[in-house]
Scaffold this motif. Structure first.
Motif, PDB file in Angstrom:
ATOM      1  N   ALA A 122       0.818  -1.209   0.000  1.00 26.44           N
ATOM      2  CA  ALA A 122       0.000   0.000   0.000  1.00 26.44           C
ATOM      3  C   ALA A 122       0.853   1.260   0.000  1.00 26.44           C
ATOM      4  N   ARG A 123       1.950   1.265   0.753  1.00 28.56           N
ATOM      5  CA  ARG A 123       2.796   2.463   0.828  1.00 28.56           C
ATOM      6  C   ARG A 123       3.359   2.827  -0.543  1.00 28.56           C
TER       7      ARG A 123
ATOM      8  N   ALA B  55      -3.370   7.807  -0.403  1.00 28.35           N
ATOM      9  CA  ALA B  55      -3.187   7.006   0.808  1.00 28.35           C
ATOM     10  C   ALA B  55      -4.480   6.300   1.191  1.00 28.35           C
TER      11      ALA B  55
ATOM     12  N   THR C 191      -4.845   2.211   1.037  1.00 24.96           N
ATOM     13  CA  THR C 191      -5.147   1.529   2.302  1.00 24.96           C
ATOM     14  C   THR C 191      -6.551   0.947   2.284  1.00 24.96           C
TER      15      THR C 191
ATOM     16  N   VAL D 111      -4.848   7.404   7.320  1.00 24.72           N
ATOM     17  CA  VAL D 111      -4.595   5.960   7.401  1.00 24.72           C
ATOM     18  C   VAL D 111      -4.772   5.460   8.837  1.00 24.72           C
TER      19      VAL D 111
ATOM     20  N   VAL E 160       1.150   6.317   5.059  1.00 31.53           N
ATOM     21  CA  VAL E 160       0.831   4.896   5.218  1.00 31.53           C
ATOM     22  C   VAL E 160       1.853   4.237   6.131  1.00 31.53           C
TER      23      VAL E 160
END
Length: 480
Positions: A99-100, A133, A137, A190, A238
């Motif tokens: 995800a990051r 983000a 996420t 997040v 994230v």
């Protein structure tokens, strides 16, 4: 003491609860129901606007460079077509990553277009940091649309409040607010999506404080670090929240500490702005939509020039003798450039944006390519555009006077462009902009399906929304 006991030991709470802890408590406990319906609707329009910019950005070079860099670091070589594995989608090439990293590439892709939202009181672009983000996420965590919307509103809140606390001193010291405030905004969003408690949320903010960075030196040569700042902020947010989720600690006084963010990055600050009417006033409602190409300091000039060119439809650039733009002195200082050499420098050039409108006859909602950067008719206009600075002018206002070779003149002024909170863009306005942005990628019915999905966000989830976005971006996945 073993390392395993460190997170528990660091839970000691100071006797007096400062702004960081108050903000963390708000983030941990805010709910969808606590946000007024009108604010939720504004957030949906901002989300649709951000998704439109993300999709439009898949046609540009910055997002592709970011995807290539991610692929290289993942060991996949140039091109990024091979999945590095992960639960989140990189929209520009359909690959999957952590995800990051998806937030990083998607943030650069979104912000590269130049027509995403702006929070004027903070001078930051929250959509470029928070939306990637939240999308990454939300897809990873299978978050509900309601939770994603709540997280997005919370992220915008933190970025906007930080700006109110330290602008203009922060910006005057050379910091780029999108890069600095963005890390906090993405971390806040997040943290909310991960349902972190007060302590872990405060740690996420504390960790973000050591990631918040971004210098305005890109204005000197039009380099791409401005665009990089949004992607890095999304990525850092994230990472900060996930580290905090695992028990990694950050300073719980990161905002107000004598060596914290406010003190380190500004000469003057108002810490009370971080918590004033927290949970009652939402910075989403103070965010501006941008219907025009360019930067925030150029859009009123673009709009005023468009009014003139619409009145003089028969006119062409060769008939213009001189154009004067009356603005606040800071505008000439920051965006006065009559010879931009890169696309980013062109976006940040008052002269280029005015000339662009003269040549096109109206303002643009889309991006600008290399063919326009050195277009001869446009280039001939640049030295004819002169500043007339006026200390009494508002920072974002413009008065345009066009003198024609036949001796006639036309004048127009704009102080509150379409898209400002006091002159908001409606759903129809945003839908029109969205369709224009994404037209080169797909058919209108598919675009309208995506509009409806965002408009009824409460009835979908992160994986479904990202799947629809990715399918629209990739011709092989689009519905016939």
């Amino acid at each position: 003491m073993s390392s395993a006991t460190l997170p528990h030991a660091s839970r000691t709470v100071p006797a007096r609860e400062g702004p960081t802890r108050q903000v963390a408590r708000y983030l941990a406990h805010t709910t969808y129901e606590a946000v007024p319906e009108a604010t939720r609707e504004t957030a949906k329009r901002l989300l649709l606007d951000g998704i439109g910019c993300l999709l439009a950005g898949t046609r540009g070079e910055p997002g592709r460079l970011a995807a290539d860099a991610h692929a290289a670091m993942a060991g996949n070589g140039r091109g990024g077509s091979v999945n590095s594995g992960g639960p989140a989608t990189i929209v520009i090439n359909g690959s999957h990553a952590m995800a990051r990293d998806a937030a990083f590439v998607n943030g650069i892709t979104l912000y590269s277009v130049g027509v995403n939202d702006i929070h004027k009181p903070s001078g930051s672009h929250p959509g470029g940091c928070v939306i990637p983000a939240v999308l990454a996420t939300g897809e990873w965590q299978c978050s509900s649309g309601r939770d994603m919307l709540t997280a997005m509103i919370a992220g915008y809140d933190i970025m906007g409040r930080l700006g109110r606390a330290i602008i203009p001193s922060h910006r005057n010291r050379g910091f780029h607010p999108t890069g600095t405030f963005g890390a906090f905004g993405a971390a806040a969003a997040v943290a909310r999506l991960l349902a972190l408690d007060d302590w872990r949320t405060a740690s996420a903010l504390g960790i973000a404080g050591s990631q918040a960075a971004g210098l305005k030196a890109f204005q000197s040569d039009g380099s791409l670090t401005m665009i990089f700042h949004a992607g890095r902020s999304a990525q850092n947010g994230v990472e900060a929240a996930v580290l905090a989720q695992q028990g990694f600690s950050g300073p719980h006084s990161v905002f107000e500490d004598r060596q914290g963010f406010l003190a380190a990055t500004s000469d003057e600050s108002r810490p009370d702005m971080l918590t004033e009417a927290l949970g009652e006033r939402f910075e989403v409602d103070a965010t501006t939509f941008r219907p025009y190409y360019g930067c925030t300091l150029t859009i009123t000039a673009s709009g005023a020039t468009a009014q003139i060119m619409q009145r003089r439809r028969e006119a062409n650039p060769e008939q213009i003798a001189r154009i004067t733009v009356r603005t606040h002195p800071i505008v000439e200082e920051e965006v006065g450039d009559d010879n931009p050499q890169t696309l980013l420098a062109a976006r940040l050039s008052m002269q280029f944006n005015i000339a662009l409108v003269v040549c096109r006859g109206d303002v643009l909602v889309g991006d600008v390519d290399d063919t326009l950067l050195h277009e001869p008719r446009l280039r001939k206009l640049l030295p004819l555009i002169q500043f007339e600075t006026d200390d009494s002018m508002p920072r974002y206002g413009s008065v345009i006077t066009v003198q024609f070779k036949d001796g006639s003149t036309e004048r127009a002024e704009m102080f509150d462009p379409k898209g400002d909170p006091q002159t908001p863009m409606s759903w129809d306005d945003i839908q029109t902009k969205f369709v224009k942005l994404v037209e080169p990628l797909g058919d209108r019915p598919s675009a309208l399906e995506l509009v409806q999905m965002v408009r009824s966000l409460e009835h979908t989830d992160g994986p479904s929304l990202m799947a629809r976005i990715a399918r629209f971006a990739d011709p092989s996945r689009r519905r016939p």
